[in-house]
Each structure stands twice: as C-alpha cells, then as structure tokens.
Design a protein around this motif. Structure first.
Motif, PDB file in Angstrom:
ATOM      1  N   LYS A 223      14.887  -0.960   4.616  1.00  0.00           N
ATOM      2  CA  LYS A 223      13.941  -0.028   4.281  1.00  0.00           C
ATOM      3  C   LYS A 223      12.422  -0.575   4.620  1.00  0.00           C
ATOM      4  O   LYS A 223      12.399  -1.867   4.243  1.00  0.00           O
ATOM      5  CB  LYS A 223      13.596   0.281   2.613  1.00  0.00           C
ATOM      6  N   THR A 225       8.414  -0.368   4.279  1.00  0.00           N
ATOM      7  CA  THR A 225       7.566   0.103   3.412  1.00  0.00           C
ATOM      8  C   THR A 225       6.248  -0.252   4.094  1.00  0.00           C
ATOM      9  O   THR A 225       5.793  -1.516   4.349  1.00  0.00           O
ATOM     10  CB  THR A 225       7.580  -0.467   1.998  1.00  0.00           C
ATOM     11  N   TRP A 227       1.861   0.090   3.438  1.00  0.00           N
ATOM     12  CA  TRP A 227       0.703   0.446   2.827  1.00  0.00           C
ATOM     13  C   TRP A 227      -0.266   0.520   3.925  1.00  0.00           C
ATOM     14  O   TRP A 227      -0.697  -0.147   4.556  1.00  0.00           O
ATOM     15  CB  TRP A 227       0.383  -0.559   1.794  1.00  0.00           C
ATOM     16  N   ARG A 237       4.870   8.918   8.435  1.00  0.00           N
ATOM     17  CA  ARG A 237       6.285   8.698   8.290  1.00  0.00           C
ATOM     18  C   ARG A 237       7.137   9.342   9.418  1.00  0.00           C
ATOM     19  O   ARG A 237       7.938   8.659  10.046  1.00  0.00           O
ATOM     20  CB  ARG A 237       6.583   9.156   6.742  1.00  0.00           C
ATOM     21  N   GLN A 252       8.993   4.445   3.795  1.00  0.00           N
ATOM     22  CA  GLN A 252       8.214   4.771   2.767  1.00  0.00           C
ATOM     23  C   GLN A 252       6.475   4.419   3.160  1.00  0.00           C
ATOM     24  O   GLN A 252       6.185   3.352   3.536  1.00  0.00           O
ATOM     25  CB  GLN A 252       8.332   4.063   1.427  1.00  0.00           C
ATOM     26  N   ASP A 551       2.117   8.822  -1.642  1.00  0.00           N
ATOM     27  CA  ASP A 551       3.309   8.042  -1.374  1.00  0.00           C
ATOM     28  C   ASP A 551       4.431   8.979  -1.155  1.00  0.00           C
ATOM     29  O   ASP A 551       4.629   9.771  -1.801  1.00  0.00           O
ATOM     30  CB  ASP A 551       3.699   7.501  -2.995  1.00  0.00           C
ATOM     31  N   ASP A 553       7.539   8.544  -0.783  1.00  0.00           N
ATOM     32  CA  ASP A 553       8.628   8.637  -1.754  1.00  0.00           C
ATOM     33  C   ASP A 553       8.559   9.571  -2.991  1.00  0.00           C
ATOM     34  O   ASP A 553       9.453   9.759  -3.713  1.00  0.00           O
ATOM     35  CB  ASP A 553       8.999   7.117  -2.083  1.00  0.00           C
TER      36      ASP A 553
END
Length: 807
Positions: A223, A225, A227, A237, A252, A551, A553
């Motif tokens: 995964k 991720t 920020w 994404r 994410q 976010d 997710d």
C-alpha cells in the motif's frame, strides 16, 4: 466595514447558540487553527522518515550534456540520488498533466524553464539533502529562450517541445467560440468601434503554505500512502495509479489541513511523484517540502493572457458586439486544469453581464520557456481573464463616447425578465437582477457625490492657484458575472473523469452525524458551511455534524475543490443526501408513531402528527428507532444514512458590482485606494461571516494584482519574482476598509437556492477589482503589466485618459 444583509430565513439556534441552518456562526475548524493545532503536511513525521530536496535548473532553456552525482552519493547522510535517467528505467521520467500533455518529472534531454527539476536527493535530514544538491555537477548547453509569447510563433523561434514527435512550432492549440460571421457583420455596420490591446500578466497564487508531500510505500502490504498538499485528493490518486501502475485501491491520498490553495495545489508536481519514487527506492517514508522561492518559480502560475479586444456600439451607447483575439502563454508544458472540452477554460463567458447579439473569440495557446501556468487562481476557469477583458472594453467605450461608465453599464446590463438568458457564446445564465446590484453599489458609494467631488478637484487643479502636488482623484467601476460550480458531467470532465461529486451522510443511533465529502477545504470553512447545510435540511445542530474530507480511504470519489465548485456541487450533494434522510426519517417516524406517512408534518428537526404536535419524533429519536427492533414497512432498510452522487444540471452565475475610489500622487505615481465598495450576489448566504471573509480575500487579491503582483522575466528567461522581496503581496497598509453590500437572487437550478457561497472567486471577484482599480487610476491601454511603474508611465501621458491629462 459596512454590510447590507438580507434576512436569514432560519433564526432558531441550538443549545450552543449556533443557528440551526443558515446564519452567522463561528467557524468550527478555527478552534484548532487559532491554537496552532492545525495538522499540515510538514507536521507529518513518521518513524524512520527521510527528507529530500530537488536540484533545479538555473537556465530557462538548455540542453543537458551530463550530470555527475558521484560526490552527492558519497555524502555520508545521503541515501539516494535520482536523475531523469534513473526514472527512465522505471518508466516514470514523464507524467501526464491535467490537460492531456506530458511533463518531465526530472529533465532527461533538456530543461525548459528556470527552476525545472533536474535531480533529486534523499537524505537523513533536510539540511543534508540540500547540502548534497551543491555536490551535483550538471553541464548545460545553453539554448535561446522564448520569453515573450508574442514571439513564440516566429519562424526562427526555437522549438521548446522537441520531445513531442512531429513538433515544428510552439503552438499548443487554436480554439474559438461564437459566431464569427455574424460578429463581423455587426462590426462592419457599427457606428462606433473601439479597439484595445491589453495584457493580464502572469501572477502567482502564493499560498501561505508551500507544496509538499510525505510518501510511504509499505513493501509488506503493497500500500502506498501519500500525505500531500492537494485540492483534489481523488483525482491525484487516479493519476498516481495511472503513472505508477499501482492498483488504485492500494493508494491512499491524505490531504490534511491545507494552508491556502487558490488553484496552486490542483495539479500534480514532480516533487509529489519524486517522494513516491524516493520511498520505493529507499524503503522508508520520504518527505519533500519546497521553499518559498521554489514555490514562486516552479509551481503553477495564473493568467498570462495577451488580449486584443474590439467592441461595437451605437453612438447612444447600445453595445452591439464584442470580439477578442487572445494569445495564451502556457509556459513550457500545458498543465492547465481545464475541462477537456474547453481548452481555454470558460473564457468564452467574456460577453459578461450585458445584452448584445453577437460575440466571437479566438484563443491561441503557445509554449514558452516559463513554468507551466493557467491555474484557476481565485476564479473559475479563465473567467478572471474574461471578466477583465469585457470590463476594460466597456470602460474604453464609455471613454470614447464621453459617457459616464455607470450610465453605459446600466443601459446595457441584462434585465431580470431576460433570465434564464443564453449568451451569444452559449452560456445559460440562470438568474439575476443586475441593475439592482449596480444601484446598490452606487447608493453605498454615494456615486453622484463622488463625481461632484472629482469635478471640483479637477476644476481646482486647472485653476491659477492649483497645487501641483495635490492628489488626483479617480473613480473606477466594474461589473462581473462568473460561472461557477463545474460542472455538468455531460459537458465537463478532466482526463475523462466527470465533475460530479459524491457525498455520504450518516446519522448515528445517538443522533450525531458524519458527513463525508469529496471536496477538500483550504480555508473556505467547509467544516462549518457543510454542517450548516445539513442542519438547514434536517434540523440537527451544526456542532453535532462532523464533516470529514481529504482522505480517499474515508470519503467518496469526486474531482476536488477549485474553480469555485465546492458548495454549488458538493454542497448540493450534501443537501440532497440530507433530504433523502429526512424523507426516510418520515417513514420510520410513521412506523414508530403508528400512523400514516401522510399524517405527518415537519417542523425543523422533527416529524409530528397533524393536529397533535405533542405526538412526534425528533431526528435523533428517529435515528435510534432506525437501529432498533422497530418493524419497518417492506422495502425500507434500517439505519439512517444516504449516499449521493450529484451531477449539477448547470453552472450557477454569481454576479456583482464594484466601485473603487483612489487618490494618485501626480509626482510619484503612488496610488492609495481610499474606498472600495463591493456588492455581491451569490444567492442566500449560508454563513454571512464566512462569505464576508471570502469577499475580503478576493478584494485584497485584486488590489494586489492591480498594483503590485506580477511575475516578470528578463530576456534570458530568468524569473524576477522568486521571493517576497520581489513578488509583492498586499498588506493591510495597501487595502482600505472594505464596504460590502449584497443582493440575493436564488438560483432555480440549485436544491437549496445557493448560487455558490464559500469560494474566494464566487464573491470578492479579483478581476472586477483589478478593473475597478485600473479604471479609477484611469489607465487606458495595458500594453505592459499593470504595476506602479505602469501607473507612473500613465501619469506621464503614455496611456492616460484625456480627462485626466497632466499639464
């Protein structure tokens, strides 16, 4: 500040004193911000995290002969040094832009603007990363630079995008709208034709927080991720999945608190992708945060339009037609975030707020050796340039006809009975009372008295005892119509992604709610505004409604926040979701009260039995019943939640009238904005306090653009605005005490009648401010960027209107 406000329809309040619905309410998010407890990308610190920095080109145009990274790689704290050649092996050297072009992540063949990314260093700390940049040796072969867009198509101009197969010039596209033949016919027979060349120069959104990202590729779970400082997490994404070849569900994107965006944080910058590559290469989380000079020199710019306008009219001042020829400077890569069908954005709304039969525009976009540009800075797509164009042309026409600019505008403004109105270029304006807005601005300003004062001062200046140092008085006026709320999915997409927005609303058994949005706030107050929208529909207190965003997710898919689309689209989605819950709550309440659905009536936050108000259920009580063993009608599911994808039927069209009063020192050219009156119509205001704050921001933006903000370049393509010592932003010293007013015209296309509250471009329109200020200064022809220097040249008679001539 003075404010003229419409009555707020819902005046009931919660136990906390907040309005149940629309009304003044302190922003919920400010509790953390004023305490310094906001959580930004630079606050993200992960175990084992590394830091990174980017080596940027000092040349605007140069071929890369060689890159030697050996000394940097030998630095004891350096973990990786990445070049374009490294990325080529990973098939990541180039990535798509939001306009279907491609941009280099790290330059491989040559650099195409000063500040372009050349190499990337990952190290144990940010200081070591930046130190290592000094150890990288790059040999360049300088090439001629194309800086002035007006020479980009010259036969001898160097080809900037020779990476594109078959490229033989610097043209990106030709695009047009309107009926050219009909327009030309009107001009051929017009009594009065006025032509004007003008530049809306390159400016920068300059958000308080620069761009940055923290990427972590978990090799165990696979995964990724991220920020990141993005206004569009879901769109990012999807593009990361396309670029990196990763499954989208394994990515994410988290956009925490954002310190301002203004369009600057819509696109994907190489630094974002490089942080991902850095994490993949090192196996550790990697942070990248740019400094202010990097932000000003290499991230997306706005404006940079060279415009030739012509307006046709009768001698009595009836406007007949408007035609425009535009040269758009897109920089070295076409990175504008425009809907696919509209490569020049919504510029064809340039017909403005006036009633005339014919219009035509042609836009030619070109590459130059500048950073990519064209973001929707504090506006919807290219509407800023369009508003500036039409208002300058109307001002020039008033000057030619020796007619008061307010009188000319009032003569030609669209009338309420003409709505819905289809413009000559195909825009369907939903509603409006334009004359009322202009009259209100003139009332607040005391327009007639201002003109008398101006006439008296001019008479005194022409007299024998005139003081040559006495300030000159200017009065400027501007009107605007904007198209916001992009957009109807049948007309608008970006890279094939339709611009509908998702929203999910859930009422918990205890009567508290969570609202999940697909848009991302950067200071507009979404956590407050959207809670108030839900409160308006179902009656829960705003403090009991948590707004979740940023976010991927934990939120539904949507295209993000830009172009003043958040509240008209996602706000509408929230209203529809709340209405669905209200309708479902009625069925559940009927089952609990053992009556027919038709026997129930609604009062704010409660369904009750007709004729017996004591028999009823609040939304909170209904939520508990929805989770209980209560027997519900067949086909009705339990729980109290709703999910919506909202596809707006049309844009909404806020409008307004601005008046500016300035004093100009005839000896120095210094401009003081003495008064500024802004009357905006954005429909009913969800939270007037937030709207006023957005108005203030937009007005300050406009004053800055009119008087001091410009990204200039020398003939070699060197950026002359790479710091806040060079790129000047307005402060409270340059801004007056704003005088605000409003009119309210609900939009029939919106489920709650909101025309677009909460966005800095929807209210406080910068282009209208720019025109009002320049009109007040009385600069006629903008054949150079509008700056204090230009004002001085105007005062010396270069571009001065005849009625302000200096002896």
């Amino acid at each position: 500040m003075t404010a003229t406000e419409a009555p707020i329809p819902d005046v009931s309040t919660s136990a906390a004193g907040n309005p149940l619905g629309f009304g003044r309410m302190l922003r919920k998010e400010d509790a953390r911000f004023v305490r310094g407890q906001g959580h930004y990308v630079d606050d993200v610190n992960l175990h084992g995290m590394l830091h990174s920095a980017i080596l940027r080109s000092s040349y605007a145009h140069a071929r890369i002969v060689s890159i030697d990274t050996s000394a940097a790689e030998a630095h004891p704290k350096v973990k990786a040094v990445i070049t374009g050649k490294t990325l080529e092996t990973l098939n990541l050297a180039w990535m798509p832009t939001l306009s279907g072009d491609v941009v280099s992540v790290l330059a491989t063949d040559k650099v195409r603007f000063q500040g372009q990314e050349v190499a990337y260093v990952v190290a144990e700390d940010e200081y070591a990363a930046r130190d290592a940049l000094e150890l990288i040796e790059v040999e360049y072969e300088p090439l001629p630079a194309v800086v002035d867009a007006r020479h980009a198509l010259d036969p001898d101009a160097p080809i900037i995008r020779d990476d594109l197969e078959g490229r033989t010039d610097n043209k990106i596209y030709d695009w047009e709208a309107g009926d050219q033949a009909a327009c030309d016919e009107v001009f051929a027979n017009a009594e009065v034709v006025v032509a004007e060349d003008m530049i809306y120069p390159r400016v920068h959104p300059a958000p308080m927080e620069t761009c940055g990202s923290v990427a972590h590729m978990d090799k165990v779970t696979g995964k990724l991720t991220i920020w990141t400082t993005t206004q569009a997490p879901h769109a990012h994404r999807t593009i990361y999945a396309l670029v990196a070849g990763l499954p989208e569900q394994k990515i994410q994107v988290i956009s925490p608190d954002i310190g301002g965006g203004f369009g600057n944080k819509v696109g994907i910058y190489p630094g974002y992708v490089l942080s991902i590559v850095g994490s993949i290469v090192t196996g550790a989380p990697v942070k990248w945060v740019e400094d202010r000079s990097e932000n000003l020199m290499s991230t997306s710019f706005a404006r940079d339009y060279h415009m030739h306008g012509e307006i046709a009219a009768t001698r009595e001042g009836k406007i007949l037609a408007l035609r425009v020829d535009v040269l758009a400077d897109h920089g070295a890569f076409n990175g504008v975030a425009q809907p696919t069908k509209f490569p020049a954005g919504f510029f064809h709304i340039f017909t403005g707020s006036y009633d005339y039969p014919a219009a035509h525009c042609k836009v030619t976009a070109v590459y130059t050796n500048k950073a990519l540009g064209g973001v929707a800075y504090a506006c919807s797509f290219r509407i800023t340039e369009a508003v500036y164009l039409v208002e300058r042309m109307v001002t020039c026409l008033a000057d030619e006809l020796k007619m008061d600019p307010a009188e000319l505008r009032m003569k030609n403004l669209l009338r309420p009975e003409q709505f819905p109105y289809t413009s000559p270029t195909g825009w369907e304006y939903d509603s409006g009372d334009y004359p009322r807005a202009l009259k209100e601005a003139m009332r607040i300003a005391g327009y007639d008295e201002l003109r008398r004062e101006q006439a008296e001062r001019r008479a005194a200046a022409a007299g024998p005892d005139a003081d040559p140092a006495a300030p000159l008085m200017g009065i400027g006026l501007s009107f605007f119509t904007e198209g916001v709320g992009a957009g109807p999915r049948k007309h608008m997409d970006i890279l094939g992604l339709g611009m509908a927005d998702g929203c999910e609303l859930r009422i918990h058994p205890t009567g508290k709610a969570q609202l999940r949005l697909s848009v991302q706030t950067q200071g507009q107050g979404h956590e407050t505004t959207f809670a108030q929208i839900v409160s308006h529909v179902i009656g829960l207190p705003p403090e009991d409604i948590e707004v979740i965003h940023g976010d991927t997710d934990n939120t539904p898919f949507g295209l993000g926040t830009y172009g003043s689309r958040s509240t008209p689209v996602s706000g509408a989605a929230a209203a529809v979701a709340a209405q669905r819950i209200k309708d479902k709550a009625r069925i559940i309440a009927a089952a609990a009260l053992e009556c027919s659905v038709d026997d129930l009536e609604w009062e704010h936050g409660r369904w009750f039995v007709k004729g017996d108000p004591s028999q009823g259920k609040t939304i909170a009580e209904i939520a508990m019943a929805a989770h209980s063993s209560l027997e519900l009608p067949e086909g009705v599911e339990g729980h109290l939640d709703a999910s919506v994808v909202y596809n707006p039927p049309n844009l909404t069209y806020p409008f307004g009238a601005y008046i500016c009063v300035v004093d100009v020192d005839p000896q120095t050219g210094v401009v003081k904005v003495r008064r500024f009156i802004a009357v905006d119509d954005c429909g009913p205001r969800i939270n007037p306090m937030i709207v006023e704050g957005q108005v203030h921001g937009g007005l300050a933006d406009g004053v800055g653009m009119a008087l001091m903000e410009v990204i200039a370049f020398d003939s070699d393509g060197n950026n002359l605005g790479g710091s806040f010592m060079d790129y000047l932003l307005p402060t409270s010293m340059e801004c007056p005490s704003w005088e605000l007013g409003e009119t309210v015209t609900p939009s029939p296309h919106h489920p709650i009648g909101v025309k677009g509250v909460g966005e800095s471009a929807t209210v406080g329109s910068p282009p209208a401010v720019v025109n009002a200020v320049l009109d007040a200064i009385q600069v006629r022809q903008a054949d150079m960027p509008f700056t204090p220097a230009m004002t001085w040249r105007a005062l010396q008679g270069r571009n001065l209107r005849p009625d302000l001539a200096i002896e």
